[in-house]
Scaffold this active site. Structure first.
Site, PDB file in Angstrom:
ATOM      1  CG  ASP A  27       6.748  -8.579   4.868  1.00  0.00           C
ATOM      2  OD1 ASP A  27       7.581  -7.895   5.972  1.00  0.00           O
ATOM      3  OD2 ASP A  27       6.501  -9.388   4.303  1.00  0.00           O
ATOM      4  CE  LYS A 132       7.038 -11.153   6.940  1.00  0.00           C
ATOM      5  NZ  LYS A 132       6.766 -11.490   5.495  1.00  0.00           N
ATOM      6  CB  CYS A 165       2.997 -10.183   3.695  1.00  0.00           C
ATOM      7  SG  CYS A 165       4.019 -11.185   1.960  1.00  0.00           S
TER       8      CYS A 165
HETATM    9  N1  TIU Z   1       5.209  -9.077   2.077  1.00  0.00           N
HETATM   10  C1  TIU Z   1       4.739  -9.820   0.451  1.00  0.00           C
HETATM   11  O1  TIU Z   1       3.399  -9.046   0.852  1.00  0.00           O
HETATM   12  N2  TIU Z   1       5.298  -9.879  -0.399  1.00  0.00           N
HETATM   13  C2  TIU Z   1       5.054 -10.478  -1.051  1.00  0.00           C
HETATM   14  O2  TIU Z   1       5.669 -11.273  -1.955  1.00  0.00           O
HETATM   15  N3  TIU Z   1       3.787  -9.876  -1.802  1.00  0.00           N
HETATM   16  C3  TIU Z   1       3.193  -9.184  -3.271  1.00  0.00           C
HETATM   17  O3  TIU Z   1       2.019  -8.821  -3.322  1.00  0.00           O
HETATM   18  N4  TIU Z   1       3.697  -9.751  -4.177  1.00  0.00           N
END
Ligand code: TIU
Length: 235
Positions: A27, A132, A165
């Protein structure tokens, strides 16, 4: 047979068996890293994540040079949000919700500029990009099948955010039998305390979810011609 190279790590050496190691970039999307995206809409200081980019660029280049399987993931949803559980949509009190228009297009919606990966870490043609809907990269995706078909057993895990994530994915991977090394300076949290404790939680209890090492140690193991890595720092 020669022994595989190993990475000095906490709580012990992490092997890199030939043909069985993948680099996972979780991500690294504009929506999490740039001002105005989803991360900032949740009230977060996005500059905390930007320090991950330079070391991860170097690790990505080394992984490509070493011929590792490289897999990128992106968190996001279909344009009609039919794959976004209402509970996720309603969660918290963000200034902008998933699907709302933002400076980089609709927040966390597939195909929008903000949903895509930052320029510095753009996937090469042919590299896997897993979309995802959840926090974990295995949930409702083809990641498990892809790794199994490629014969992967060991994952170098990088990306954001450490406690959300990255942690969810490492826990999912652990239950599926993968050995995971979380690369400490190539994962990032909006919260310095969560970064520190999140890494400790992985390698505590003899490596309950996996191993932790800095990218310098991984780079040295991927390319033994480099100077030896320093001893792993306490995390
Ligand atoms: N990719 C991921 O970690 N999504 C989130 O929403 N992370 C946060 O820390 N908000």
């Amino acid at each position: 047979m020669t022994a595989p190279p190993t990475v000095p790590a906490e709580p012990g050496p992490f092997p890199l068996p030939e043909g069985r190691v993948a680099l996972l970039l979780i991500d690294m999307q504009r929506d999490f890293l740039l001002p105005g995206g989803f991360g900032e809409s949740l009230g977060n200081d996005v500059s905390q994540l930007q320090r991950v980019v330079p070391p991860l660029q170097e690790l990505l280049a080394a992984a490509r040079a070493a011929g590792l399987l490289v897999v990128h993931t992106r968190e996001g949803h279909l344009a009609d949000l039919s794959d976004c559980p209402p509970a996720k949509l309603r969660r918290g009190a963000p200034s902008k919700r998933i699907g709302d228009p933002g400076p980089y297009g609709r927040i966390l919606v597939r195909g929008e500029f903000g949903h895509d990966i930052v320029d510095e870490l753009s996937p090469l043609p042919g590299e896997a990009v897993i979309d995802k809907p959840g926090k974990g990269a295995f949930y409702a995706t083809g990641l498990g099948a892809l790794l199994e078909e490629a014969g992967i057993t060991h994952l170098l895990v990088t990306g954001v955010t450490t406690e959300v994530c990255v942690h969810t994915t490492v826990r999912e991977a652990n239950d599926r039998g993968f050995d995971c090394l979380v690369v400490a300076d190539c994962v990032g949290s909006y919260f310095p305390e969560f970064q520190r404790v999140g890494l400790q939680m992985v390698s505590a209890q003899g490596g309950i979810f996996g191993w932790v090492a800095d990218s310098a140690a991984v780079l040295s193991a991927l390319d033994p011609a480099r100077s030896p890595a320093p001893a792993p720092s306490a995390v």
